[in-house]
Scaffold this active site. Structure first.
Site, mmCIF file in Angstrom:
data_model
loop_
_atom_site.group_PDB
_atom_site.id
_atom_site.type_symbol
_atom_site.label_atom_id
_atom_site.label_comp_id
_atom_site.label_asym_id
_atom_site.label_seq_id
_atom_site.Cartn_x
_atom_site.Cartn_y
_atom_site.Cartn_z
ATOM 1 N N TYR A 1 -14.840 -7.277 10.590
ATOM 2 C CA TYR A 1 -16.262 -7.986 9.916
ATOM 3 C C TYR A 1 -16.649 -8.426 10.390
ATOM 4 C CZ TYR A 1 -13.218 -8.162 6.209
ATOM 5 O OH TYR A 1 -11.552 -8.547 6.116
ATOM 6 N N LYS B 1 0.690 -1.246 0.394
ATOM 7 C CA LYS B 1 -0.039 0.078 0.133
ATOM 8 C C LYS B 1 0.903 1.132 0.090
ATOM 9 C CE LYS B 1 -4.305 -1.766 2.023
ATOM 10 N NZ LYS B 1 -5.849 -1.270 2.824
HETATM 11 P P1 NAP Z 1 -2.323 -2.216 12.217
HETATM 12 O O1 NAP Z 1 -1.758 -0.817 11.289
HETATM 13 O O2 NAP Z 1 -1.770 -3.070 12.225
HETATM 14 O O3 NAP Z 1 -2.654 -1.641 13.041
HETATM 15 C C1 NAP Z 1 -3.376 -2.134 14.058
HETATM 16 C C2 NAP Z 1 -3.511 -0.892 15.267
HETATM 17 O O4 NAP Z 1 -4.259 -1.323 16.116
HETATM 18 C C3 NAP Z 1 -2.138 -0.230 15.710
HETATM 19 O O5 NAP Z 1 -2.118 1.264 16.095
HETATM 20 C C4 NAP Z 1 -1.671 -1.093 17.339
HETATM 21 O O6 NAP Z 1 -0.650 -0.561 18.533
HETATM 22 C C5 NAP Z 1 -3.179 -1.636 17.467
HETATM 23 N N1 NAP Z 1 -3.466 -2.641 18.092
HETATM 24 C C6 NAP Z 1 -3.132 -4.036 17.832
HETATM 25 N N2 NAP Z 1 -2.939 -4.656 19.199
HETATM 26 C C7 NAP Z 1 -3.867 -4.376 20.427
HETATM 27 C C8 NAP Z 1 -3.455 -4.157 21.161
HETATM 28 N N3 NAP Z 1 -3.209 -5.255 22.241
HETATM 29 N N4 NAP Z 1 -4.240 -3.214 22.300
HETATM 30 C C9 NAP Z 1 -4.060 -1.503 22.190
HETATM 31 N N5 NAP Z 1 -3.848 -1.531 20.426
HETATM 32 C C10 NAP Z 1 -3.230 -2.445 19.202
HETATM 33 O O7 NAP Z 1 -3.513 -2.824 11.426
HETATM 34 P P2 NAP Z 1 -5.184 -2.186 10.468
HETATM 35 O O8 NAP Z 1 -4.629 -2.272 8.830
HETATM 36 O O9 NAP Z 1 -4.589 -0.491 10.513
HETATM 37 O O10 NAP Z 1 -6.334 -2.918 10.249
HETATM 38 C C11 NAP Z 1 -6.991 -2.748 11.790
HETATM 39 C C12 NAP Z 1 -7.892 -3.827 11.616
HETATM 40 O O11 NAP Z 1 -8.768 -3.082 10.771
HETATM 41 C C13 NAP Z 1 -7.938 -5.307 11.497
HETATM 42 O O12 NAP Z 1 -9.108 -5.768 12.458
HETATM 43 C C14 NAP Z 1 -8.531 -5.008 9.325
HETATM 44 O O13 NAP Z 1 -9.185 -5.930 9.857
HETATM 45 C C15 NAP Z 1 -9.729 -4.146 10.350
HETATM 46 N N6 NAP Z 1 -9.717 -3.143 8.866
HETATM 47 C C16 NAP Z 1 -10.926 -3.530 8.244
HETATM 48 C C17 NAP Z 1 -11.365 -2.686 7.239
HETATM 49 C C18 NAP Z 1 -13.214 -2.872 6.820
HETATM 50 O O14 NAP Z 1 -12.586 -2.516 5.782
HETATM 51 N N7 NAP Z 1 -13.711 -3.248 7.254
HETATM 52 C C19 NAP Z 1 -10.393 -2.331 6.344
HETATM 53 C C20 NAP Z 1 -9.003 -2.014 6.951
HETATM 54 C C21 NAP Z 1 -9.031 -2.380 7.820
HETATM 55 P P3 NAP Z 1 0.283 -0.258 17.940
HETATM 56 O O15 NAP Z 1 1.058 0.601 16.354
HETATM 57 O O16 NAP Z 1 1.220 -0.433 19.114
HETATM 58 O O17 NAP Z 1 1.100 -1.426 17.189
#
Ligand code: NAP
Length: 294
Positions: A236, A75
């Site tokens: 989801y 990305k």
């Molecule tokens: P990402 O870039 O890995 O970001 C995840 C975030 O969550 C980071 O800030 C991480 O903190 C935090 N985190 C993870 N585990 C944690 C915990 N135990 N306690 C507190 N904070 C925590 O992932 P992403 O791409 O943003 O995706 C995040 C979520 O959104 C996923 O579940 C994904 O499936 C969903 N999503 C859905 C859609 C949709 O179309 N519905 C689109 C995109 C993403 P750190 O930085 O400290 O690690």
């Protein structure tokens, strides 16, 4: 109902690049829409390792690919390979949709549109006096921040657990008008933020299948969410998550991540086909079936 279709000598190519890409739901969603429209296109998964990205994109140009989705880990890496990047994608710092326009690659990001679609269609309101609290500061949180700014939120609070990453997240918006309304906070500050939230968004993966009994917030924390607030989980599956179930018990309105997934795909397909009408319900139903929610 999907119609039977055949490839021809004129079949146009769409696809998704990622590494890995085999779990992507996009081929099923887009091919169902293409079949429903009776168009001579096909949408394929392209597993492309990071070291092959540049050569793959050059190859796509050579074989006249119309457009493609971009997923992890490309990305950001794709950005220098594109001729144009929309201001929205630039603001987020990530591209999830690429199209071929005038023999050039143009990148955009449809996650913002996907995120705001259910807020706009279901809860049409003036957001200019409203406060959003966003849990997590990863990639998806960037689209949520940009989306909330686009909706006109008065205050955008982002809560994270890692001080350094949180500060980098804040700094990354320094040259954008978004920084005027944005504040970052550590997790410990949540008790004072939750009572102010009109919209509470979970962008962390906490509660995602298979860890379905987890929630980013305790029952006590979520109890302070104002009645009538909107709780929005980007996850989801499961549907609903613990987080949404708890929030609904508090009288909140719940939105799960499925519609964001559908609407980011809808926005991408509109760009590639250069038409305003795409079969949203077919795309939604296809995803629901694939996720076992049908
Ligand atoms: P990402 O870039 O890995 O970001 C995840 C975030 O969550 C980071 O800030 C991480 O903190 C935090 N985190 C993870 N585990 C944690 C915990 N135990 N306690 C507190 N904070 C925590 O992932 P992403 O791409 O943003 O995706 C995040 C979520 O959104 C996923 O579940 C994904 O499936 C969903 N999503 C859905 C859609 C949709 O179309 N519905 C689109 C995109 C993403 P750190 O930085 O400290 O690690």
């Amino acid at each position: 109902m999907t119609k039977e279709r055949l490839m021809t000598g004129k079949t146009k190519l769409l696809g998704v690049i990622g590494h890995p890409v085999e779990h992507s739901l996009s081929p099923a969603m887009h091919n169902a829409a293409i079949a429903h429209l009776g168009l001579d296109y096909v949408y394929l998964p392209f597993p492309i390792a990071p070291h092959n990205l540049e050569i793959a994109i050059a190859g796509f140009a050579a074989i006249d690919v119309v457009g493609f989705s971009v997923t992890i880990p490309h990305k950001q890496a794709i950005m220098p390979l594109l001729s144009e990047i929309t201001p929205l994608a630039q603001a987020i710092g990530a591209v999830n949709t690429v199209s071929r326009q005038n023999n050039q690659w143009v990148g955009t990001n449809t996650d913002i549109e996907g995120f705001i679609a259910p807020l706009q269609t279901t809860y049409q309101q003036d957001w200019s006096q409203k406060v959003v609290v966003i849990l997590g500061n990863g990639g998806a949180a960037r689209a949520v921040v940009a989306g909330c700014h686009q909706l006109g939120f008065a205050k955008i609070h982002v809560v994270g657990r890692n001080v350094q990453r949180l500060q980098e997240f804040a700094n990354s918006w320094n040259n954008s008008p978004i920084s005027e309304n944005l504040q970052v906070h550590q997790w410990e500050e949540l008790p004072k933020l939750i009572p102010q939230a009109n919209l509470l968004v979970n962008t962390t993966p906490i509660g995602m299948y298979p860890k379905v009994n987890e929630s980013p917030l305790s029952v006590e924390e979520i109890a302070n969410l104002p009645k009538g607030a909107i709780a929005y989980d980007l996850i989801y599956i499961p549907k609903p998550t613990q987080f949404l179930e708890q929030a609904e018990k508090q009288g909140a309105i719940a939105i799960n991540g499925l519609e964001m997934l559908v609407q980011q795909g809808v926005a991408a397909l509109k760009i590639w086909l250069q038409q305003e009408t795409v079969p949203v319900e077919v795309m939604r139903q296809t995803l629901q079936n694939h996720l076992g929610l049908g």
